[in-house]
Design a protein around this motif. Structure first.
Motif, mmCIF file in Angstrom:
data_model
loop_
_atom_site.group_PDB
_atom_site.id
_atom_site.type_symbol
_atom_site.label_atom_id
_atom_site.label_comp_id
_atom_site.label_asym_id
_atom_site.label_seq_id
_atom_site.Cartn_x
_atom_site.Cartn_y
_atom_site.Cartn_z
ATOM 1 N N SER A 25 0.824 -1.207 0.000
ATOM 2 C CA SER A 25 0.000 0.000 0.000
ATOM 3 C C SER A 25 0.859 1.258 0.000
ATOM 4 O O SER A 25 0.493 2.276 -0.593
ATOM 5 N N CYS A 26 2.031 1.206 0.644
ATOM 6 C CA CYS A 26 2.933 2.361 0.641
ATOM 7 C C CYS A 26 3.512 2.611 -0.747
ATOM 8 O O CYS A 26 3.746 3.767 -1.133
ATOM 9 N N LEU A 27 3.753 1.546 -1.503
ATOM 10 C CA LEU A 27 4.283 1.708 -2.860
ATOM 11 C C LEU A 27 3.292 2.425 -3.767
ATOM 12 O O LEU A 27 3.681 3.228 -4.621
ATOM 13 N N VAL A 28 1.994 2.139 -3.590
ATOM 14 C CA VAL A 28 0.976 2.868 -4.362
ATOM 15 C C VAL A 28 1.037 4.355 -4.022
ATOM 16 O O VAL A 28 1.012 5.213 -4.912
ATOM 17 N N LEU A 33 -15.380 4.739 1.652
ATOM 18 C CA LEU A 33 -14.938 3.653 0.774
ATOM 19 C C LEU A 33 -14.386 2.482 1.573
ATOM 20 O O LEU A 33 -14.625 1.317 1.238
ATOM 21 N N GLN A 34 -13.640 2.789 2.647
ATOM 22 C CA GLN A 34 -13.051 1.721 3.449
ATOM 23 C C GLN A 34 -14.088 0.966 4.266
ATOM 24 O O GLN A 34 -13.859 -0.196 4.630
ATOM 25 N N LEU A 46 -10.464 -3.694 1.519
ATOM 26 C CA LEU A 46 -9.220 -2.984 1.247
ATOM 27 C C LEU A 46 -8.501 -3.563 0.032
ATOM 28 O O LEU A 46 -7.897 -2.834 -0.750
ATOM 29 N N ARG A 47 -8.579 -4.889 -0.145
ATOM 30 C CA ARG A 47 -7.931 -5.520 -1.297
ATOM 31 C C ARG A 47 -8.530 -5.000 -2.596
ATOM 32 O O ARG A 47 -7.817 -4.738 -3.567
ATOM 33 N N HIS A 48 -9.859 -4.834 -2.611
ATOM 34 C CA HIS A 48 -10.521 -4.343 -3.822
ATOM 35 C C HIS A 48 -10.190 -2.867 -4.082
ATOM 36 O O HIS A 48 -10.027 -2.454 -5.236
ATOM 37 N N LEU A 49 -10.083 -2.101 -3.011
ATOM 38 C CA LEU A 49 -9.712 -0.694 -3.165
ATOM 39 C C LEU A 49 -8.292 -0.565 -3.717
ATOM 40 O O LEU A 49 -8.019 0.269 -4.588
ATOM 41 N N LEU A 50 -7.369 -1.392 -3.189
ATOM 42 C CA LEU A 50 -5.992 -1.352 -3.694
ATOM 43 C C LEU A 50 -5.943 -1.767 -5.158
ATOM 44 O O LEU A 50 -5.219 -1.172 -5.960
ATOM 45 N N LEU A 51 -6.720 -2.782 -5.518
ATOM 46 C CA LEU A 51 -6.783 -3.218 -6.915
ATOM 47 C C LEU A 51 -7.269 -2.088 -7.814
ATOM 48 O O LEU A 51 -6.667 -1.798 -8.861
ATOM 49 N N PHE A 52 -8.342 -1.423 -7.399
ATOM 50 C CA PHE A 52 -8.892 -0.325 -8.191
ATOM 51 C C PHE A 52 -7.899 0.824 -8.307
ATOM 52 O O PHE A 52 -7.661 1.355 -9.403
#
Length: 470
Positions: A17-20, A70-71, A76-82
């Motif tokens: 998540s930090c890399l995003v 949103l959270q 969270l996995r779907h949010l990171l994917l999006f």
């Protein structure tokens, strides 16, 4: 000690998540240094090319306030994917853009990814990391959030001069693909999504607020030419914000629980955090401009001169976070804010006669202070509450939303005001050369940032004092 154990999988989810966040934030300042090259490629003006940053920040500022909703609503996995897919699409579009319109659209798509992705790391840390390790891991998050914009000019300058501006985006593509795979393999949910109703009036009001305020600050340089238009934009933005606060106070499922603002220490540290971001990004705007226009340094050389300070800024995040876990927040935050204020004061004091050695030295001191204060201020703001050290999970989500929203808004506010001061000085027909006028405008910018730094230090002191008194 067992209660503070952090599983490897959880640590890797923080890394993903930090890399995003890192990819989203580094492009905000890396793109700025490539403006001259982009202007030449697409034959556009300075006012037009500025929208690559302004448009991106506008989208980010409009999306970030929705993060708490949103959270709660999605995994969270779907949010990171999006978020990652949005950023990958935008990055590919930017790298191959045949014209300026496509490049601008790409930056807007990247803004959606950044707005959704940046709060995820802090959400995982605040909700899943054991309390005794929160400071350390918030330091890692701060390393990304503070270092990425600080490293942006260095990264952008080197890549732009050696490979060309398109590679600023191309280099990020493999990083984003790795991030996507790592995040999908490691992020776990500690709670199920809730069927929270969509607060459409709240969404419209908060988006209108930041649309007007970001646009108003981004165009503050034209206030003298179009004062009425600027005033109208600011009035509408402030009115929308007041209506949003009133709406949230009455709404059953608000985007932000306004009750959190009754906590005076939280508000003090929140505003201080906003000011730290504004000062960091203001300095990140002024120094490359000063080095290139006044001291005639090439973009790559200007970036390299800022690298030691930016690197120490990044390094101090996790180190000072670990210090917070061991010795407490007050000393670390006040020392960091004090060093940041001293560094800013040195830039303001010697602004008219800075040389490369002074800039490197002052920026190192400044970077160390910012690195200590940045993440720790966010940590203490999200965990401090009167009578109970730990905020409830839902309050942490609201606090996280507030901190991340102001982190994005600080960038456009500070850089726009500093740019307006420099532009106004450069535009004066007083018989001085362009270099001297740039020095005058930059010094005025440093003085403005020093005022913010002093206010920030006062707020940090007040926040701790109120907390201790109660």
């Amino acid at each position: 000690m067992e209660e503070n154990y952090v599983p490897t999988k959880l640590s890797l989810s923080v890394v993903a998540s930090c890399l995003v966040s890192f990819c989203g934030l580094i492009t905000e300042t890396a793109t700025n240094i490539a403006f001259p090259a982009v202007m030449k490629t697409f034959s556009v003006s300075t006012g037009t090319v500025q929208w690559l940053t302004t448009g991106n920040l506008l989208v980010v500022a409009m999306i970030t306030p929705l993060s708490a909703f949103l959270q709660r609503r999605f995994k969270l996995r779907h949010l990171l994917l999006f978020a990652t897919l949005c950023f990958i699409i935008g990055t590919v579009m930017a790298a191959v853009s045949p014209n300026f319109a496509i490049l601008l659209l790409a930056r807007l798509v990247q803004g959606v990814g950044t707005g959704v992705g940046v709060p995820i790391a802090f959400c995982i840390i605040l909700e899943q990391i054991p309390f005794g390790k929160v400071g350390t891991y918030m330091g890692y998050g701060a390393l990304v959030s503070a270092a990425a914009p600080a490293l942006g000019p260095t990264y952008g300058g080197i890549v732009n001069q050696t490979l060309g501006w398109r590679f600023i985006f191309m280099i990020l593509i493999p990083v984003l693909l790795f991030t996507l795979i790592l995040g999908l393999c490691t992020i776990e949910e500690n709670r199920q999504p809730e069927k929270v109703p969509v607060d459409m009036p709240g969404i419209i009001l908060i988006m209108l607020t930041f649309l007007c305020l970001v646009y108003g600050f981004a165009n503050i340089g034209s206030f003298g030419a179009q004062p009425l238009g600027e005033i109208v934009v600011f009035v509408v933005g402030i009115a929308a914000l007041l209506l949003f606060a009133k709406h949230c106070a009455k709404c059953e499922h608000p985007l932000i629980d306004v009750a959190i603002f009754r906590n005076i220490p939280f508000v003090c540290h929140l505003i201080a955090f906003f000011l730290i971001n504004a000062i960091m990004l203001g300095i990140s705007f002024l120094l490359p401009n000063y080095l290139q226009v006044t001291l005639l340094c090439a973009s790559m050389m200007a970036g390299l001169m800022l690298l030691p300070g930016a690197g120490l800024n990044a390094l101090m995040g996790p180190l000072s976070g670990a210090a917070l876990d061991k010795i407490g927040a007050k000393l670390t935050i006040l020392v960091g804010t004090g060093l940041m204020t001293i560094g800013t004061a040195l830039f303001a004091l010697f602004g008219m006669r800075l040389n490369t050695e002074m800039i490197i030295g002052f920026y190192i001191l400044f970077g160390v202070g910012c690195g200590i204060a940045f993440g720790n201020t966010m940590t203490i703001g999200n965990t401090m509450t009167i009578g109970n050290l730990r905020l409830p999970v839902q309050q942490k989500a609201y606090g996280n939303t507030c901190f991340n929203t102001l982190m994005q808004f600080a960038g456009v506010t500070s850089t726009s005001i500093c740019a307006a001061l420099v532009s106004a000085a450069q535009g004066r027909n007083n018989g001085l050369g362009c270099e001297i006028r740039t020095v005058v405008g930059s010094t005025q910018g440093f003085i403005f940032l020093l005022v913010l730094a002093v206010i920030c230090l006062i707020l940090q002191i007040v926040g701790f004092r109120v907390y201790e008194d109660r």
